[in-house]
Enzyme design. Structure first.
Site, mmCIF file in Angstrom:
data_model
loop_
_atom_site.group_PDB
_atom_site.id
_atom_site.type_symbol
_atom_site.label_atom_id
_atom_site.label_comp_id
_atom_site.label_asym_id
_atom_site.label_seq_id
_atom_site.Cartn_x
_atom_site.Cartn_y
_atom_site.Cartn_z
ATOM 1 N N HIS A 131 -2.147 0.858 8.773
ATOM 2 C CA HIS A 131 -1.909 0.394 7.406
ATOM 3 C C HIS A 131 -1.016 -0.853 7.476
ATOM 4 C CE1 HIS A 131 -1.794 0.350 3.199
ATOM 5 N NE2 HIS A 131 -1.141 1.455 2.919
ATOM 6 N N CYS A 265 5.886 5.377 1.874
ATOM 7 C CA CYS A 265 4.839 4.437 1.424
ATOM 8 C C CYS A 265 4.262 4.839 0.070
ATOM 9 C CB CYS A 265 3.738 4.351 2.475
ATOM 10 S SG CYS A 265 3.022 5.940 2.897
ATOM 11 N N ARG A 293 5.034 -4.526 -1.885
ATOM 12 C CA ARG A 293 3.624 -4.620 -1.470
ATOM 13 C C ARG A 293 3.014 -5.905 -2.037
ATOM 14 N NH1 ARG A 293 0.672 -0.238 -0.031
ATOM 15 N NH2 ARG A 293 -0.749 -1.887 0.591
HETATM 16 N N1 NVA Z 1 -1.066 8.298 5.466
HETATM 17 C C1 NVA Z 1 -1.482 8.190 4.085
HETATM 18 C C2 NVA Z 1 -1.026 6.907 3.516
HETATM 19 C C3 NVA Z 1 -1.376 6.681 2.076
HETATM 20 C C4 NVA Z 1 -0.902 5.365 1.575
HETATM 21 C C5 NVA Z 1 -2.985 8.312 3.991
HETATM 22 O O1 NVA Z 1 -3.683 7.733 4.819
HETATM 23 O O2 NVA Z 1 -3.470 9.005 3.097
HETATM 24 N N1 CP Z 2 1.046 3.084 -0.074
HETATM 25 C C1 CP Z 2 -0.235 2.884 -0.447
HETATM 26 O O1 CP Z 2 -1.049 2.287 0.281
HETATM 27 O O2 CP Z 2 -0.538 3.409 -1.654
HETATM 28 P P1 CP Z 2 -1.982 3.493 -2.296
HETATM 29 O O3 CP Z 2 -2.769 4.515 -1.502
HETATM 30 O O4 CP Z 2 -1.740 3.932 -3.704
HETATM 31 O O5 CP Z 2 -2.638 2.159 -2.217
#
Ligand code: NVA
Ligand code: CP
Length: 308
Positions: A131, A265, A293
């Site tokens: 990410h 996050c 962000r």
């Molecule tokens: N680790 C989480 C992050 C969401 C922003 C996911 O992949 O669902």
């Molecule tokens: N932290 C983040 O990526 O959030 P969303 O899944 O809401 O985009």
């Protein structure tokens, strides 16, 4: 090396950037945060998201609007790629319409396929592996709080997931000491840990363990994320007792540095990976982090489109 060198590039993982390039992006993000600039007039960003998103979708969209461009939501459910049109075909067609594309997928390989077939810059807006956009915002937040990221001790507690991977790599690049504390069967991918250690060389300490208290001692940044990521919903219940010792709560926080900040996050599951008290408490910087962000992505968009 300035952000000019980023023109036309893809961002598939945070380590696609160098330390200098990240520093330039953080600098540009700070500049853009203090005033709008119409850097991206007539530019169009496509958002092709196979998973849910609030922050990434909205922050990218508003970033484009505020920079004078447009964003287009290409929901796979209503585009042909969701009905089986190959990614390779979709990518070549979107390349003819858009200036830049952000993709959120399960498999990292799918983002790589988009990048291989589209000449426009392709941004990883989250995959199961990484990410990177999140980590740019995290670095910006840490820099705002401590004046630097280099030499900062960050501890990530919970699942060795996409966010943990990008933190390991991004931290290593920036000379930040990153400690991970995860249950034994939920460690970060060994190849990511190895890559982070290689990048860090002797400039940052990368350490992996399973003891949450030991990991939190001396930490200036405590970071956590959901115990079950998108796509792992079926194992969410069985994960809860395994991850319980890694919950970020007042007691665990008491082992960290007095001025430690807490990052997440988001979205957060209160009462699981973090307590409501901590999320809403005085150490939490999660709302600034979420706001960042948008600022970090403005810098990224401007740099990848070569208009910074
Ligand atoms: N680790 C989480 C992050 C969401 C922003 C996911 O992949 O669902
Ligand atoms: N932290 C983040 O990526 O959030 P969303 O899944 O809401 O985009």
């Amino acid at each position: 090396m300035g952000t000019k060198s980023l023109k036309g590039r893809d961002l598939l993982g945070i380590a696609d950037l160098s330390k200098d390039e990240i520093e330039q992006l953080l600098h540009l993000a700070k500049e853009l945060k203090s005033g709008e600039r119409s850097l991206l007039c007539n530019k169009v960003l496509g958002l092709l998201f196979y998973k849910a998103s609030t922050r990434t979708r909205v922050s990218f969209t508003v970033a484009m609007y505020q920079l004078g461009g447009q964003a287009l939501d290409l929901n796979p459910k209503v585009t042909q790629v969701g009905r089986g049109e190959p990614i390779s075909d979709t990518a070549r067609v979107l390349d003819r319409y858009l200036d830049i594309l952000a993709v959120r997928t399960y498999k990292q390989e799918d983002i790589e396929t988009f990048a291989n077939y589209a000449e426009i810059p392709v941004i990883n807006a989250l995959s199961d592996l990484e990410h990177p956009c999140q980590i740019l915002a995290d670095l910006l937040t840490i820099k705002e709080c401590f004046g630097t990221v280099s030499g900062i001790n960050l501890t990530f507690l919970g699942d060795g997931n996409n966010v943990a991977h990008s933190l390991l790599l991004g931290g290593a690049l920036m000379g930040m000491n990153v400690r991970l504390a995860t249950p034994n069967n939920y460690q970060a991918k060994p190849e990511i840990v190895e890559k982070a250690k290689q990048i860090a060389n002797n400039d940052a300490q990368i350490s992996i363990g399973n003891d949450p208290i030991a990991a939190v001692r001396g930490a200036q940044v405590i970071y956590t994320d959901v115990w079950a990521s998108m796509g792992q919903e079926t194992s969410a219940d069985e994960r809860i007792p395994v991850f319980q010792p890694y919950q970020v709560n007042e007691q665990l926080l008491s082992y960290a540095e007095k001025d430690a900040i807490v990052l997440h996050c988001l979205p957060a599951h209160r009462g699981e990976e973090i307590t409501s008290e901590v999320l809403e408490g005085k150490h939490s910087r999660v709302w600034d982090q979420a706001e960042n962000r948008m600022h970090a992505q403005k810098a990224l968009l401007a740099a990848l489109l070569g208009d910074s």
